[in-house]
Design a protein around this motif. Structure first.
Motif, mmCIF file in Angstrom:
data_model
loop_
_atom_site.group_PDB
_atom_site.id
_atom_site.type_symbol
_atom_site.label_atom_id
_atom_site.label_comp_id
_atom_site.label_asym_id
_atom_site.label_seq_id
_atom_site.Cartn_x
_atom_site.Cartn_y
_atom_site.Cartn_z
ATOM 1 N N LEU A 280 0.836 -1.208 0.000
ATOM 2 C CA LEU A 280 0.000 0.000 0.000
ATOM 3 C C LEU A 280 0.867 1.252 0.000
ATOM 4 N N LEU B 202 -10.909 -9.075 -0.726
ATOM 5 C CA LEU B 202 -10.128 -8.636 -1.878
ATOM 6 C C LEU B 202 -9.901 -9.842 -2.783
ATOM 7 N N CYS C 66 -9.211 -1.198 -1.412
ATOM 8 C CA CYS C 66 -7.759 -1.293 -1.288
ATOM 9 C C CYS C 66 -7.117 0.064 -1.620
ATOM 10 N N ALA D 142 -2.826 -1.068 -7.572
ATOM 11 C CA ALA D 142 -2.852 -2.274 -6.734
ATOM 12 C C ALA D 142 -2.402 -3.493 -7.529
#
Ligand code: 3AM
Length: 189
Positions: free
Chosen positions: A47, A75, A103, A128
């Motif tokens: 992240l 996810l 996310c 991501a």
């Protein structure tokens, strides 16, 4: 050591680690270039990368991360691609489908929470991904279309995201390892 190389991310369950390891075996011959493959146990979703952080700053970092409110979410990995692109790939990655928006929101929250602690906000939009390999000598060709088709067919289970993790990136004689330094639980929402 006086400093740690840190990043914030999402841990992947053992089933996902096994899929990543299995994918490496199948993708290796399709890639046609030497690459460093993500080892079983090392796969994660980054992240935010913090870089080298002095131990004296660790408490402020963990306090900032602990204050981020977020609800648990599921996810689902899916598809994949190449950074910077298929022509001269440097990274092969698996993508994220359902849950990718949560996310990205979490990545933005982590980014914002760490600004007051002295980390520059990201200039680039969050992309991501799960890194599958880093190519050592890009541009040697390879079956890009076949790789994408294989990544599209992977039957991933969902990842129950119940915590944020502060990871260290540590060199070991067997290669890089990413031990969890701290975990920050989601608040049931
Ligand atoms: O999750 P992935 O594999 O995409 O690329 C590094 C890895 O991301 C990234 O942090 C994760 C854990 O090492 N990383 C390493 N150095 C970086 C840097 N200087 C970096 N990200 C941004 N800037």
């Amino acid at each position: 050591m006086d400093s740690l190389r840190l990043f914030v991310g999402i841990e992947l369950p053992p089933a996902h680690q096994a899929i990543v390891a299995g994918l490496a075996l199948r993708l290796r011959p399709m890639l046609g270039a030497p690459a460093a493959w993500t080892r079983e146990g090392n796969a994660h979703v980054t992240l935010k990368f913090l870089g080298s952080v002095g131990r004296e700053r660790l408490e402020a970092v963990t306090a900032a991360l602990a204050a981020i409110p977020f609800a648990p979410f599921a996810l689902l990995p899916g598809g994949g691609g190449f950074f910077p692109g298929p022509a001269r790939p440097r990274v092969v990655w698996a993508g994220l489908g359902s849950g990718a928006a949560q996310c990205a929101a979490l990545a933005a929250a982590v980014d914002a929470a760490l600004v007051p602690v002295g980390f520059a906000a990201e200039a680039r939009p969050f992309a991501a991904h799960l890194t599958l390999c880093r190519i050592k000598a890009p541009g040697r060709g390879g079956d890009a279309a076949g790789i994408l088709a294989l990544l599209d067919r992977v039957d991933w289970p969902a990842i129950p995201v119940q915590a944020l993790t502060l990871f260290a990136s540590q060199p070991t004689p067997g290669g890089l390892r990413y031990p969890a330094v701290a975990r920050f639980a989601a608040t049931p929402g």
